[in-house]
Design a protein around this motif. Structure first.
Motif, short mmCIF file in Angstrom:
data_model
loop_
_atom_site.label_atom_id
_atom_site.label_comp_id
_atom_site.label_asym_id
_atom_site.label_seq_id
_atom_site.Cartn_x
_atom_site.Cartn_y
_atom_site.Cartn_z
N HIS A 7 0.84 -1.20 0.00
CA HIS A 7 0.00 0.00 0.00
C HIS A 7 0.88 1.25 0.00
N THR A 8 0.26 2.35 -0.32
CA THR A 8 0.91 3.65 -0.18
C THR A 8 -0.13 4.63 0.33
N ILE A 9 0.32 5.64 1.06
CA ILE A 9 -0.58 6.64 1.60
C ILE A 9 -0.72 7.78 0.59
N VAL A 10 -1.95 8.14 0.32
CA VAL A 10 -2.27 9.23 -0.59
C VAL A 10 -2.83 10.38 0.24
N PRO A 11 -2.09 11.48 0.37
CA PRO A 11 -2.60 12.61 1.14
C PRO A 11 -3.70 13.34 0.37
N ALA A 12 -4.69 13.84 1.11
CA ALA A 12 -5.83 14.50 0.47
C ALA A 12 -6.38 15.61 1.35
N ARG A 13 -6.90 16.66 0.70
CA ARG A 13 -7.57 17.73 1.45
C ARG A 13 -8.91 17.25 1.99
N ASP A 14 -9.55 16.33 1.27
CA ASP A 14 -10.82 15.74 1.71
C ASP A 14 -10.74 14.24 1.41
N ARG A 15 -10.46 13.47 2.45
CA ARG A 15 -10.24 12.03 2.31
C ARG A 15 -11.39 11.34 1.60
N ASP A 16 -12.61 11.62 2.02
CA ASP A 16 -13.76 10.91 1.47
C ASP A 16 -14.00 11.28 0.01
N GLU A 17 -13.91 12.57 -0.31
CA GLU A 17 -14.09 13.01 -1.68
C GLU A 17 -13.02 12.40 -2.59
N SER A 18 -11.79 12.39 -2.14
CA SER A 18 -10.69 11.87 -2.95
C SER A 18 -10.82 10.38 -3.20
N ALA A 19 -11.16 9.63 -2.17
CA ALA A 19 -11.34 8.19 -2.34
C ALA A 19 -12.52 7.91 -3.27
N ALA A 20 -13.61 8.64 -3.10
CA ALA A 20 -14.78 8.45 -3.96
C ALA A 20 -14.45 8.78 -5.41
N PHE A 21 -13.63 9.80 -5.64
CA PHE A 21 -13.21 10.16 -6.99
C PHE A 21 -12.44 9.02 -7.64
N LEU A 22 -11.46 8.46 -6.91
CA LEU A 22 -10.68 7.35 -7.44
C LEU A 22 -11.56 6.14 -7.76
N VAL A 23 -12.40 5.78 -6.81
CA VAL A 23 -13.29 4.63 -6.97
C VAL A 23 -14.20 4.83 -8.18
N ASP A 24 -14.76 6.02 -8.29
CA ASP A 24 -15.71 6.31 -9.36
C ASP A 24 -15.04 6.27 -10.73
N VAL A 25 -13.97 7.02 -10.90
CA VAL A 25 -13.34 7.11 -12.22
C VAL A 25 -12.70 5.78 -12.63
N LEU A 26 -12.07 5.11 -11.68
CA LEU A 26 -11.39 3.85 -12.01
C LEU A 26 -12.35 2.65 -12.05
N GLY A 27 -13.57 2.82 -11.55
CA GLY A 27 -14.55 1.73 -11.57
C GLY A 27 -14.25 0.65 -10.55
N LEU A 28 -13.87 1.08 -9.34
CA LEU A 28 -13.47 0.14 -8.29
C LEU A 28 -14.56 -0.01 -7.24
N ASP A 29 -14.39 -0.99 -6.36
CA ASP A 29 -15.31 -1.19 -5.23
C ASP A 29 -15.19 -0.01 -4.27
N PRO A 30 -16.27 0.28 -3.51
CA PRO A 30 -16.23 1.37 -2.53
C PRO A 30 -15.04 1.20 -1.58
N ALA A 31 -14.53 2.34 -1.11
CA ALA A 31 -13.35 2.36 -0.24
C ALA A 31 -13.79 2.39 1.22
N PRO A 32 -13.59 1.28 1.95
CA PRO A 32 -13.97 1.27 3.36
C PRO A 32 -13.02 2.10 4.21
N VAL A 33 -13.49 2.46 5.39
CA VAL A 33 -12.67 3.18 6.36
C VAL A 33 -11.87 2.17 7.16
N TYR A 34 -10.58 2.45 7.32
CA TYR A 34 -9.71 1.66 8.20
C TYR A 34 -8.84 2.66 8.94
N GLY A 35 -9.12 2.86 10.22
CA GLY A 35 -8.40 3.86 10.98
C GLY A 35 -8.60 5.23 10.34
N PRO A 36 -7.51 5.96 10.08
CA PRO A 36 -7.64 7.29 9.48
C PRO A 36 -7.73 7.27 7.95
#
Length: 128
Positions: A7-36
């Protein structure tokens, strides 16, 4: 000894928005929360662990090796969303894709300015 990226850590101004963007554009499964983190799982047992940044977000580059079919699907989602894309990492060739190494590739930016890339053939044309 085989070493694999886990894994690698991806810094973001808005964690949820950024993860949703990646999931949406790449066509991936939803990103669950694990710790921070919001954990964006990729198909090769690697994850992008998106974490809220407390200050400025240093931009990074993330390249994804995809099939020809996945390329078409992702490119379609990029165009549907009206996102600007480029054929080159310096973002000088807008609205174009590249055909480096006999494959196809393109770059686009996420909400934090991270430089994202999809390619269908690894650099140098090495087999995947």
């Amino acid at each position: 000894m085989a070493v694999h990226l886990n894994h690698t850590i991806v810094p973001a101004r808005d964690r949820d928005e950024s993860a949703a963007f990646l999931v949406d554009v790449l066509g991936l499964d939803p990103a669950p929360v694990y710790g921070p983190f919001r954990v964006v799982s990729l198909g090769n047992d690697v994850s992008l662990d998106v974490m809220q940044a407390d200050g400025p977000v240093p931009t990074q580059h993330y390249a994804f090796l995809v099939s020809e079919e996945e390329f078409d699907q992702i490119w379609g989602r990029i165009k549907e969303r009206g996102l600007t894309y480029w054929a080159d990492p310096g973002h000088r060739q807008a609205g174009r894709i590249n055909t480096n190494d006999g494959g196809r590739g393109l770059y686009w930016s996420d909400p934090n300015g991270h430089n994202l890339e999809i390619i269908t053939v690894p650099y140098g044309g090495w087999p995947s």
